[in-house]
Design a protein around this motif. Sequence first.
Motif, PDB file in Angstrom:
ATOM      1  N   ALA A 154       1.019 -13.966  -0.705  1.00  0.00           N
ATOM      2  CA  ALA A 154      -0.037 -12.995  -0.994  1.00  0.00           C
ATOM      3  C   ALA A 154       0.420 -12.069  -2.123  1.00  0.00           C
ATOM      4  CB  ALA A 154      -0.355 -12.188   0.258  1.00  0.00           C
ATOM      5  N   ASP A 155      -0.301 -12.103  -3.224  1.00  0.00           N
ATOM      6  CA  ASP A 155       0.072 -11.278  -4.377  1.00  0.00           C
ATOM      7  C   ASP A 155       0.177  -9.783  -4.049  1.00  0.00           C
ATOM      8  OD1 ASP A 155       0.167 -13.600  -5.776  1.00  0.00           O
ATOM      9  OD2 ASP A 155      -1.529 -13.174  -7.104  1.00  0.00           O
ATOM     10  N   PRO A 156      -0.718  -9.206  -3.230  1.00  0.00           N
ATOM     11  CA  PRO A 156      -0.601  -7.777  -2.934  1.00  0.00           C
ATOM     12  C   PRO A 156       0.728  -7.385  -2.295  1.00  0.00           C
ATOM     13  CG  PRO A 156      -2.776  -8.551  -2.338  1.00  0.00           C
ATOM     14  CD  PRO A 156      -1.964  -9.773  -2.659  1.00  0.00           C
ATOM     15  N   THR A 157       1.337  -8.320  -1.550  1.00  0.00           N
ATOM     16  CA  THR A 157       2.631  -7.991  -0.944  1.00  0.00           C
ATOM     17  C   THR A 157       3.729  -7.934  -2.008  1.00  0.00           C
ATOM     18  OG1 THR A 157       3.261 -10.301  -0.464  1.00  0.00           O
ATOM     19  CG2 THR A 157       1.954  -9.136   1.188  1.00  0.00           C
TER      20      THR A 157
ATOM     21  N   PHE B 144       3.377  -4.626  -3.684  1.00  0.00           N
ATOM     22  CA  PHE B 144       3.924  -3.596  -2.792  1.00  0.00           C
ATOM     23  C   PHE B 144       5.446  -3.613  -2.836  1.00  0.00           C
ATOM     24  CE2 PHE B 144       5.461  -1.954   1.246  1.00  0.00           C
ATOM     25  CZ  PHE B 144       4.711  -0.796   1.406  1.00  0.00           C
ATOM     26  N   ALA B 145       6.035  -4.791  -2.847  1.00  0.00           N
ATOM     27  CA  ALA B 145       7.494  -4.911  -2.889  1.00  0.00           C
ATOM     28  C   ALA B 145       8.053  -4.237  -4.144  1.00  0.00           C
ATOM     29  CB  ALA B 145       7.911  -6.370  -2.835  1.00  0.00           C
ATOM     30  N   HIS B 146       7.334  -4.364  -5.255  1.00  0.00           N
ATOM     31  CA  HIS B 146       7.759  -3.735  -6.515  1.00  0.00           C
ATOM     32  C   HIS B 146       7.412  -2.252  -6.565  1.00  0.00           C
ATOM     33  CE1 HIS B 146       9.179  -7.124  -9.035  1.00  0.00           C
ATOM     34  NE2 HIS B 146       8.352  -7.859  -8.298  1.00  0.00           N
TER      35      HIS B 146
ATOM     36  N   ASN C  57       7.994  -9.438   0.129  1.00  0.00           N
ATOM     37  CA  ASN C  57       7.628 -10.500  -0.799  1.00  0.00           C
ATOM     38  C   ASN C  57       7.343 -11.768  -0.004  1.00  0.00           C
ATOM     39  OD1 ASN C  57       7.310 -12.417  -2.763  1.00  0.00           O
ATOM     40  ND2 ASN C  57       9.332 -12.132  -3.703  1.00  0.00           N
ATOM     41  N   THR C  58       6.067 -12.029   0.233  1.00  0.00           N
ATOM     42  CA  THR C  58       5.688 -13.180   1.071  1.00  0.00           C
ATOM     43  C   THR C  58       5.764 -14.499   0.317  1.00  0.00           C
ATOM     44  OG1 THR C  58       3.341 -12.773   0.565  1.00  0.00           O
ATOM     45  CG2 THR C  58       4.234 -11.804   2.604  1.00  0.00           C
ATOM     46  N   TYR C  59       6.231 -14.465  -0.915  1.00  0.00           N
ATOM     47  CA  TYR C  59       6.541 -15.718  -1.631  1.00  0.00           C
ATOM     48  C   TYR C  59       7.957 -16.185  -1.283  1.00  0.00           C
ATOM     49  CZ  TYR C  59       2.418 -15.820  -4.653  1.00  0.00           C
ATOM     50  OH  TYR C  59       1.129 -15.908  -5.132  1.00  0.00           O
ATOM     51  N   ARG C  60       8.770 -15.281  -0.727  1.00  0.00           N
ATOM     52  CA  ARG C  60      10.150 -15.630  -0.375  1.00  0.00           C
ATOM     53  C   ARG C  60      10.397 -15.579   1.127  1.00  0.00           C
ATOM     54  NH1 ARG C  60      14.795 -13.376  -4.303  1.00  0.00           N
ATOM     55  NH2 ARG C  60      15.873 -14.805  -2.898  1.00  0.00           N
TER      56      ARG C  60
ATOM     57  N   ILE D 171       0.896  -2.997   4.072  1.00  0.00           N
ATOM     58  CA  ILE D 171       1.032  -2.656   2.647  1.00  0.00           C
ATOM     59  C   ILE D 171      -0.014  -1.613   2.244  1.00  0.00           C
ATOM     60  CG2 ILE D 171       2.058  -4.866   2.069  1.00  0.00           C
ATOM     61  CD1 ILE D 171      -0.673  -5.719   0.946  1.00  0.00           C
ATOM     62  N   ASN D 172      -0.829  -1.216   3.183  1.00  0.00           N
ATOM     63  CA  ASN D 172      -1.780  -0.129   3.011  1.00  0.00           C
ATOM     64  C   ASN D 172      -2.305   0.230   4.395  1.00  0.00           C
ATOM     65  OD1 ASN D 172      -4.127  -1.892   3.631  1.00  0.00           O
ATOM     66  ND2 ASN D 172      -3.705  -2.795   1.619  1.00  0.00           N
ATOM     67  N   MET D 173      -3.168   1.201   4.463  1.00  0.00           N
ATOM     68  CA  MET D 173      -3.805   1.537   5.735  1.00  0.00           C
ATOM     69  C   MET D 173      -5.095   0.726   5.836  1.00  0.00           C
ATOM     70  SD  MET D 173      -5.319   5.195   7.056  1.00  0.00           S
ATOM     71  CE  MET D 173      -3.732   6.007   7.268  1.00  0.00           C
TER      72      MET D 173
END
Length: 345
Positions: free
Chosen positions: A246-249, A252-254, A274-277, A286-288
């Motif tokens: 998921a790109d939004p994660t 958020f990681a950055h 980072n849900t790619y790893r 990553i938000n409310m």
Amino acid sequence: MTRRKLPKWLLYTLGAIILVGLGIAVYVYKIFLGPSVTDSQPYFYVYTNDTYENVLRRIRTDNIVSDVKAFDYAAKAMKYPNSVKAGRYKLEKGMSNRRFIGNLRGGYQEPVKLQFANIRLKEDFAGFLGRNFEADSLQFISILNNEAIAEKYGFTTENFYTMFIPNTYQFYWNTSADKVIDRFYEEYKKFWNEERLAKAKQLNLSPIEVSILASIVRGEALHNDEMPMIAGLYLNRLKKGILLQADPTVIFAHQDFTIRRVLNRHLNIDNPYNTYRYKGLPPGPINMPPIVAIDAVLNPAQHNYIYMCAKDDFSGYHAFAETVAEHQINARKFQKALDERNIKK
């Protein structure tokens, strides 16, 4: 029979008494019942541990009443100096001292209507709370980052943020920070009723996990009506043990929310968000997530999609796919659209 006229001295005396009485009545009316409060501000705040001297000083400094001496006299006559109560008191232009002091003395404050949504970070939420309560943002963030407090409510500091359900609430302004958090926990328990708990159990997810996934759905969706489709896709991935990717994660990681285009270099960050790893859900939201996103996860669309890509028409909707080949076609269309608009990052 003739009436005897009153002596002039007696008439003068009676007239003087009447005039003095009228003067006293006018003075008393002005002090207690006449217009007093100005329109300098909509609310007057009395802080915890304020003394009457503190209150009187701010009334004078902030030009709350038109005649501070009259207010002081009325306050003492009404025994307010010994009954100072903290609170947020509504002011109305022309309000009398009697009414104003009566509210202050009785603690008849107006509740704060707290309405919030789309607050990304818990630091932002602490700032929001600090602007609406007597307690400041530092008090709230210290609670949100306190491991022992989070555990008391059944959370970790990473997922504690899922306890706060965006909605409309009423509080008194001087409610202490810990009592505010207690109230949110009570509302959280009401929100997670038997029906929602049963749906979460059917998905083999805890309420915390539902909210974490809902935060990802919220991060992906620009349109509420697409949330159930997105939720269904990520649930399919979880069931199959596939990375969520998921790109939004990644964003958020950055902690860089200016990123508009997630590139390969962004995917290399070694971060549990980072849900790619990292497989499965991240350790926290990553938000409310709003209620609509939580309910989208609990009531997902049923389909076999495991891939999605933003549509190249920039409508905010997504093109969904079951296979890599279909997804690559959709992805190339979107990448081309980004290039045409010179969106490089």
